[in-house]
Design an enzyme around this catalytic site. Structure first.
Site, PDB file in Angstrom:
ATOM      1  CB  THR A 169      -0.890  -0.005   1.255  1.00 46.03           C
ATOM      2  OG1 THR A 169      -1.829  -1.075   1.137  1.00 46.03           O
ATOM      3  CG2 THR A 169      -1.649   1.314   1.421  1.00 46.03           C
ATOM      4  NE  ARG A 197      -9.393  -6.522   2.859  1.00 45.14           N
ATOM      5  CZ  ARG A 197      -8.299  -5.797   2.913  1.00 45.14           C
ATOM      6  NH1 ARG A 197      -7.945  -5.056   1.863  1.00 45.14           N
ATOM      7  NH2 ARG A 197      -7.542  -5.773   3.994  1.00 45.14           N
ATOM      8  N   GLY A 199     -10.572  -2.700   2.754  1.00 45.63           N
ATOM      9  CA  GLY A 199      -9.624  -2.632   3.854  1.00 45.63           C
ATOM     10  C   GLY A 199      -9.616  -1.273   4.520  1.00 45.63           C
ATOM     11  CG  ASP A 200      -5.902   0.098   6.183  1.00 41.20           C
ATOM     12  OD1 ASP A 200      -5.092   1.047   6.260  1.00 41.20           O
ATOM     13  OD2 ASP A 200      -5.644  -0.942   5.577  1.00 41.20           O
ATOM     14  CB  THR A 220       1.202   0.641   4.694  1.00 47.33           C
ATOM     15  OG1 THR A 220       1.359  -0.555   3.903  1.00 47.33           O
ATOM     16  CG2 THR A 220       2.461   0.871   5.505  1.00 47.33           C
ATOM     17  N   GLY A 221      -0.348  -1.884   5.928  1.00 46.28           N
ATOM     18  CA  GLY A 221      -0.249  -3.121   6.687  1.00 46.28           C
ATOM     19  C   GLY A 221      -1.486  -3.982   6.542  1.00 46.28           C
ATOM     20  N   GLY A 223      -4.941  -4.718   6.815  1.00 48.75           N
ATOM     21  CA  GLY A 223      -6.057  -3.790   6.917  1.00 48.75           C
ATOM     22  C   GLY A 223      -7.090  -4.121   7.969  1.00 48.75           C
TER      23      GLY A 223
END
Length: 301
Positions: A169, A197, A199-200, A220-221, A223
């Site tokens: 990301t 889906r 994510g964050d 980032t990571g 989510g």
């Protein structure tokens, strides 16, 4: 002081990919810095820095994004202006070359914050957003990765992250000459994610957050874990409480991510004085930053 910090993902970046990550974040920084140093605003700087990363197939954003379980590319992005508190986000969009620009359109041309799927794409078409084909976003590396994942039973995105699968990301946070802080984030999500889906990255407060009086953050990571602790807003809250110490605010938030949600990832931070910092609990994180008080840019992986 003007400032810009960008990231290209936090994970166990292999040695043979370090150079590509360094190049990508450095070039993105230079593109955004050219705008800021010329008196441009933080929104433009963030958008253009992320544009470069969305075009660079090294990263999981735009071209080079992961395929979902159906073999499709679905993209998420968001951007927030910390002075006006206006923000825009898009989720699960397809055939859009620069999702961050579509998120900016939502921020500036609509009354909404988040648009998803076909509705978001249609909104972009109405406003002349640049489209592309799936083939223009797909790279062979990701097709091979998808085929490998499809052959595995009981595949888990959480376990894949723990097993050092990529998490590239991208994001940027900028402060311009007027003191405006803007944060943006763009992603292709996680490998083999279920279609639809989210994510964050497109969720304000999770993937990014900006308040010009306090600071700005891009995350980032993994989510799902980031969402659970509202990571970006958590960093900003810690910043406000500790008087603007971005190093400690980021570290505290990452500690909470790991403790509360067994999460992995990283954050880039600018406080309201334009001082950049970074925190992560993965082996490596690609980032670059510069301020008007620095003689040269810093690029690290």
């Amino acid at each position: 002081m003007i400032s810009l910090i960008v990231h290209g993902g936090a994970w166990d970046i292999p040695d043979d990919l370090v150079e590509a990550h360094q190049y990508g974040v450095q070039q993105a920084l230079e593109r955004g810095w050219k705008i800021l140093s010329g008196g441009g605003d933080a929104v433009d700087a963030v958008e253009q820095a992320i544009h470069f990363l969305e075009d660079d197939p090294t990263f999981d954003a735009g071209r080079g994004s992961f395929l979902n379980a159906a073999g499709e590319i679905e993209l998420d992005a968001s951007i927030m202006n910390g002075t006006t508190f206006r923000c825009g986000a898009v989720a699960a969009v397809q055939q859009v070359r620069h999702p961050i620009s579509l998120a900016r359109l939502v921020m500036e041309k609509s009354e909404h914050v988040l648009l998803s799927g076909k509705g978001a794409v249609h909104f972009g078409i109405e406003h002349g957003i640049e489209q592309c084909t799936d083939d223009e976003l797909l790279v062979g590396r990701e097709l091979e990765r998808w085929r490998t994942v499809q052959s595995q039973k009981n595949y888990s995105t959480k376990e894949s992250f723990r097993k050092k699968m990529p998490s590239d990301t991208v994001g940027a946070v900028a402060m311009d000459t007027d003191g405006n802080i803007v944060a943006g984030t763009s992603t292709g999500g996680t490998p083999n994610k279920y279609p639809g889906r989210i994510g964050d990255s497109p969720l304000i407060g999770c993937g990014n957050y900006a308040d010009s009086g306090i600071g700005g953050v891009s995350c980032t990571g993994w989510g799902e874990a980031i969402i659970k602790v509202v990571l970006a807003k958590t960093v900003v809250d810690f910043l406000e409480r500790n008087g603007g110490d971005g190093v400690h605010a980021g570290a505290q938030a990452i500690e909470r991510l790991a403790k509360k949600a067994e999460g992995f990832g990283g954050v880039i931070v600018l406080n309201n004085k334009g001082i950049p910092s970074v925190a992560f609990n993965t082996p490596r994180m690609a980032r670059a930053y510069r301020t008007s008080e620095m003689q040269a840019s810093v690029v690290e992986v």
